[in-house]
Design an enzyme around this catalytic site. Structure first.
Site, PDB file in Angstrom:
ATOM      1  N   LYS A  22       0.836  -1.208   0.000  1.00 52.86           N
ATOM      2  CA  LYS A  22       0.000   0.000   0.000  1.00 52.86           C
ATOM      3  C   LYS A  22       0.876   1.265   0.000  1.00 52.86           C
ATOM      4  CE  LYS A  22      -1.974   1.717   4.044  1.00 52.86           C
ATOM      5  NZ  LYS A  22      -1.566   3.115   4.170  1.00 52.86           N
ATOM      6  N   ASN A  23       1.861   1.267   0.879  1.00 50.11           N
ATOM      7  CA  ASN A  23       2.636   2.493   1.044  1.00 50.11           C
ATOM      8  C   ASN A  23       3.634   2.739  -0.086  1.00 50.11           C
ATOM      9  OD1 ASN A  23       1.192   3.018   3.297  1.00 50.11           O
ATOM     10  ND2 ASN A  23       2.778   2.444   4.768  1.00 50.11           N
ATOM     11  N   ARG A  92      -4.558  10.222   3.408  1.00 52.72           N
ATOM     12  CA  ARG A  92      -3.334  10.928   3.761  1.00 52.72           C
ATOM     13  C   ARG A  92      -2.404  11.035   2.546  1.00 52.72           C
ATOM     14  NH1 ARG A  92      -0.919  13.486   7.601  1.00 52.72           N
ATOM     15  NH2 ARG A  92       1.299  13.208   7.837  1.00 52.72           N
ATOM     16  N   CYS A 116      -5.843   7.851   8.474  1.00 55.35           N
ATOM     17  CA  CYS A 116      -6.156   7.213   9.757  1.00 55.35           C
ATOM     18  C   CYS A 116      -5.826   8.138  10.918  1.00 55.35           C
ATOM     19  CB  CYS A 116      -5.364   5.917   9.895  1.00 55.35           C
ATOM     20  SG  CYS A 116      -6.151   4.539   9.057  1.00 55.35           S
ATOM     21  N   ARG A 121      -0.329  14.032  13.094  1.00 55.13           N
ATOM     22  CA  ARG A 121       0.078  13.879  11.691  1.00 55.13           C
ATOM     23  C   ARG A 121       0.196  15.208  10.912  1.00 55.13           C
ATOM     24  NH1 ARG A 121      -2.214   8.430   9.095  1.00 55.13           N
ATOM     25  NH2 ARG A 121      -0.045   8.236   8.475  1.00 55.13           N
ATOM     26  N   PRO A 122       1.074  16.076  11.355  1.00 62.25           N
ATOM     27  CA  PRO A 122       1.275  17.347  10.636  1.00 62.25           C
ATOM     28  C   PRO A 122       2.013  17.124   9.314  1.00 62.25           C
ATOM     29  CG  PRO A 122       2.913  17.116  12.361  1.00 62.25           C
ATOM     30  CD  PRO A 122       2.011  15.920  12.475  1.00 62.25           C
ATOM     31  N   ILE A 123       2.040  18.150   8.438  1.00 61.33           N
ATOM     32  CA  ILE A 123       2.838  18.034   7.202  1.00 61.33           C
ATOM     33  C   ILE A 123       3.899  19.148   7.125  1.00 61.33           C
ATOM     34  CG2 ILE A 123       1.093  16.766   5.868  1.00 61.33           C
ATOM     35  CD1 ILE A 123       0.567  19.458   4.359  1.00 61.33           C
ATOM     36  N   ASP A 124       4.296  19.653   8.300  1.00 57.37           N
ATOM     37  CA  ASP A 124       5.274  20.738   8.322  1.00 57.37           C
ATOM     38  C   ASP A 124       6.602  20.355   7.663  1.00 57.37           C
ATOM     39  OD1 ASP A 124       5.315  18.984  10.601  1.00 57.37           O
ATOM     40  OD2 ASP A 124       6.908  20.222  11.444  1.00 57.37           O
ATOM     41  N   ASP A 302       3.507   0.213  12.158  1.00 55.91           N
ATOM     42  CA  ASP A 302       2.266  -0.347  11.609  1.00 55.91           C
ATOM     43  C   ASP A 302       2.045  -1.798  12.034  1.00 55.91           C
ATOM     44  OD1 ASP A 302       1.749   2.012  10.373  1.00 55.91           O
ATOM     45  OD2 ASP A 302       2.126   1.326   8.331  1.00 55.91           O
ATOM     46  N   ILE A 324       6.055   6.890  17.690  1.00 56.38           N
ATOM     47  CA  ILE A 324       6.045   7.463  16.330  1.00 56.38           C
ATOM     48  C   ILE A 324       4.763   8.257  16.110  1.00 56.38           C
ATOM     49  CG2 ILE A 324       6.168   6.923  13.859  1.00 56.38           C
ATOM     50  CD1 ILE A 324       8.304   4.983  14.537  1.00 56.38           C
ATOM     51  N   ARG A 394      -9.028  -0.167   3.614  1.00 55.09           N
ATOM     52  CA  ARG A 394      -8.034   0.826   3.168  1.00 55.09           C
ATOM     53  C   ARG A 394      -6.727   0.166   2.788  1.00 55.09           C
ATOM     54  NH1 ARG A 394      -8.792   6.294   6.420  1.00 55.09           N
ATOM     55  NH2 ARG A 394      -7.663   7.000   4.609  1.00 55.09           N
TER      56      ARG A 394
HETATM   57  C1  UD1 Z   1       3.956   6.519   6.636  1.00 55.93           C
HETATM   58  C2  UD1 Z   1       3.026   5.377   6.342  1.00 55.93           C
HETATM   59  C3  UD1 Z   1       2.425   4.853   7.626  1.00 55.93           C
HETATM   60  C4  UD1 Z   1       3.514   4.530   8.635  1.00 55.93           C
HETATM   61  C5  UD1 Z   1       4.472   5.697   8.814  1.00 55.93           C
HETATM   62  C6  UD1 Z   1       5.669   5.385   9.693  1.00 55.93           C
HETATM   63  C7  UD1 Z   1       2.178   5.963   4.141  1.00 55.93           C
HETATM   64  C8  UD1 Z   1       1.013   6.364   3.303  1.00 55.93           C
HETATM   65  N1  UD1 Z   1       1.963   5.846   5.459  1.00 55.93           N
HETATM   66  O1  UD1 Z   1       3.152   7.554   7.198  1.00 55.93           O
HETATM   67  O2  UD1 Z   1       1.691   3.672   7.303  1.00 55.93           O
HETATM   68  O3  UD1 Z   1       2.905   4.250   9.880  1.00 55.93           O
HETATM   69  O4  UD1 Z   1       4.975   6.115   7.540  1.00 55.93           O
HETATM   70  O5  UD1 Z   1       6.367   4.309   9.187  1.00 55.93           O
HETATM   71  O6  UD1 Z   1       3.255   5.692   3.647  1.00 55.93           O
HETATM   72  N2  UD1 Z   1       5.867  14.088  11.092  1.00 55.93           N
HETATM   73  C9  UD1 Z   1       5.933  15.429  11.394  1.00 55.93           C
HETATM   74  N3  UD1 Z   1       5.806  16.329  10.374  1.00 55.93           N
HETATM   75  C10 UD1 Z   1       5.639  15.947   9.079  1.00 55.93           C
HETATM   76  C11 UD1 Z   1       5.580  14.575   8.777  1.00 55.93           C
HETATM   77  C12 UD1 Z   1       5.696  13.672   9.810  1.00 55.93           C
HETATM   78  O7  UD1 Z   1       6.084  15.801  12.554  1.00 55.93           O
HETATM   79  O8  UD1 Z   1       5.546  16.812   8.202  1.00 55.93           O
HETATM   80  C13 UD1 Z   1       5.967  13.106  12.184  1.00 55.93           C
HETATM   81  C14 UD1 Z   1       4.697  12.259  12.278  1.00 55.93           C
HETATM   82  O9  UD1 Z   1       3.694  12.901  13.040  1.00 55.93           O
HETATM   83  C15 UD1 Z   1       5.220  11.022  12.940  1.00 55.93           C
HETATM   84  C16 UD1 Z   1       6.648  10.872  12.354  1.00 55.93           C
HETATM   85  O10 UD1 Z   1       6.981  12.176  11.862  1.00 55.93           O
HETATM   86  O11 UD1 Z   1       5.309  11.218  14.323  1.00 55.93           O
HETATM   87  C17 UD1 Z   1       6.790   9.881  11.248  1.00 55.93           C
HETATM   88  O12 UD1 Z   1       5.787  10.119  10.279  1.00 55.93           O
HETATM   89  P1  UD1 Z   1       5.961   9.757   8.741  1.00 55.93           P
HETATM   90  O13 UD1 Z   1       7.120   8.826   8.570  1.00 55.93           O
HETATM   91  O14 UD1 Z   1       5.909  11.000   7.959  1.00 55.93           O
HETATM   92  O15 UD1 Z   1       4.645   8.934   8.494  1.00 55.93           O
HETATM   93  P2  UD1 Z   1       3.696   9.032   7.265  1.00 55.93           P
HETATM   94  O16 UD1 Z   1       4.491   9.303   6.027  1.00 55.93           O
HETATM   95  O17 UD1 Z   1       2.530   9.889   7.597  1.00 55.93           O
END
Ligand code: UD1
Length: 415
Positions: A22-23, A92, A116, A121-124, A302, A324, A394
């Site tokens: 999926k990812n 997401r 989920c 889950r910010p995107i900063d 996961d 995480i 999903r």
């Molecule tokens: C991806 C996977 C998800 C998996 C996760 C960690 C997809 C679609 N999803 O999620 O299944 O659980 O990796 O292996 O691939 N963070 C920030 N700011 C950001 C982005 C992330 O603070 O802009 C934090 C997140 O809140 C979290 C950590 O960084 O605490 C890791 O997140 P990230 O690796 O980005 O996870 P996703 O890409 O959302």
């Protein structure tokens, strides 16, 4: 809303084949639109997150044909469109269109993504790295707008490892005229799969340990065929199911990707036979152990709620740490209702292994929680009802039929 009724405690036996990751599939679909011709993606799982990504392709006038896990994408008539609809908010991974649309049209306006609810889950980090690459960003409450006129030659260090932000930076760099170096990157197999795809379509990305070097690129191919990697979390789910309930051969597994998952199991009495591309899992009561979720090559967050069913039924006690995402122990609250003994304290859960679980009416709160509760229901005594089971759709290709073929007694009810 859907519910799954399970009559538990059956001996499950047979074989299942893991589908594509999926990812990997989600970002590679977003990356495919960089090719102004046909892309054939193989082993794309038939899951609702993929279907939602296809709805986003509709908005962009990208044509596709999806059949038997093969996805043919034709972006020759792609048209720019702001992505502000419900299909974007639902998943997401829609944020991967930030990188790919910037690379194609030098602009993007997109709703902030859904997905989920496993934490804030910010995107900063996504925005920060793409700004450093050269984009200007305007952020509103519910959407983000980015434009790029000129790429910067940068060395960008991620302050935290992020799968999504690393991939988005790679997508945004796909047509860069300058060299972009990313350090402290996520090196999950899914990130490497995206790099392999991008390199196949003409990008020049090199990996040196935890550093990616994206060389300037102006030559994307006009057709491509690519098979994505098997889903390691789906594999982990069926392996755990075999250990809980019977004798299951899990085919199409990349054993290397599962190292951190199977190593502690084997060490603690799990009856696993590890082949070159399969794993056989037989019913075992494992010894308890401690685990801490971490970035790859660490134990995958996961897989934590999935493994927890086995730990809840293990011999002894232990501690699971997962910092995480903030809300990763929601499944444990439900497992406790079924007889587990898990004490949750923020990012730490202490458990005491019990002998059995009992059927109960529970509710799934996210994808992996749903998987965890299905495993618990299948091993529990009596009847379990899992409400909001649609989360499972999903991320798990054909799961209900797979379970039935293994001998599970389940009934899906649409309310
Ligand atoms: C991806 C996977 C998800 C998996 C996760 C960690 C997809 C679609 N999803 O999620 O299944 O659980 O990796 O292996 O691939 N963070 C920030 N700011 C950001 C982005 C992330 O603070 O802009 C934090 C997140 O809140 C979290 C950590 O960084 O605490 C890791 O997140 P990230 O690796 O980005 O996870 P996703 O890409 O959302």
């Amino acid at each position: 809303m859907k519910s799954l009724e399970i009559k538990g405690n059956n001996f499950l036996k047979g074989e299942v084949s893991v589908n594509g990751s999926k990812n990997s599939a989600l970002p590679i679909i977003a990356a495919s639109i960089l090719v102004r011709g046909k892309v054939l993606l193989k082993q794309i799982p038939n899951i609702s997150d993929v279907i939602d990504m296809l709805k986003i392709l509709d908005c962009l006038n990208v044509k596709y044909h999806y059949h038997d896990n093969n996805l043919e994408i034709d972006s020759s008539k792609i048209e720019y469109c702001d992505l502000l609809g419900d299909e974007v908010k639902r998943i997401r991974a829609s944020y991967y269109f930030i990188g790919s649309l910037l690379s194609i049209f030098n602009k993007v306006k997109i709703s902030t993504p859904g997905g989920c609810k496993i934490g804030e889950r910010p995107i900063d980090l996504h925005i920060d790295v793409i700004e450093k690459i050269g984009a200007n960003c305007k952020q509103e409450v519910n959407n983000v707008e980015m434009k790029i006129n000129e790429y910067n030659k940068v060395i960008y260090h991620f302050k935290r490892k992020s799968v999504g932000a690393t991939i988005n930076a790679l997508l945004a760099s796909a047509n860069s005229t300058k060299r972009i170096i990313l350090t402290n990157v996520a090196i999950e197999p899914e990130v490497i799969d995206v790099i392999n795809f991008l390199n196949k379509i003409g990008c020049k990305i090199k990996r040196v340990r935890n550093k990616f070097i994206c060389l300037p690129n102006n030559k994307i191919v006009d057709q491509c065929e690519y098979k994505i990697i098997p889903d390691r979390i789906e594999a982990a789910t069926y392996i755990t199911l075999g250990l809980l309930t019977g004798d299951i051969k899990v085919n199409n597994v990349n054993v290397k990707h599962l190292k951190s998952f199977i190593k502690p199991l084997i060490k603690n009495n799990a009856n696993l036979v590890v082949g070159d591309s399969y794993i056989i899992a037989k019913k075992s009561r494992i010894r308890s152990f401690n685990i801490k979720a971490a970035e790859y090559p660490g134990f995958p967050t996961d897989a934590q709620p999935i493994l927890f069913v086995l730990l809840a039924l293990s011999e002894g006690n232990g501690i699971v740490v997962d910092n995480i995402f903030e809300s990763r122990f929601k499944a444990c609250i439900m497992l406790n209702k079924m007889g587990a003994s898990i004490d949750i304290n923020k990012e730490e859960a202490r458990y005491e292994g019990v002998r059995e679980l009992n059927g109960y009416e529970v509710e799934a709160s996210d994808l992996r929680c749903a998987a965890s509760l299905i495993l618990a229901g299948l091993v529990a005594n009596g009847k379990t009802v899992i409400n909001r089971i649609e989360y499972i759709e999903r991320g798990y290709n054909n799961i209900y039929n797979n379970l039935i073929s293994l001998g599970a007694s389940i009934n899906l009810v649409t309310n």
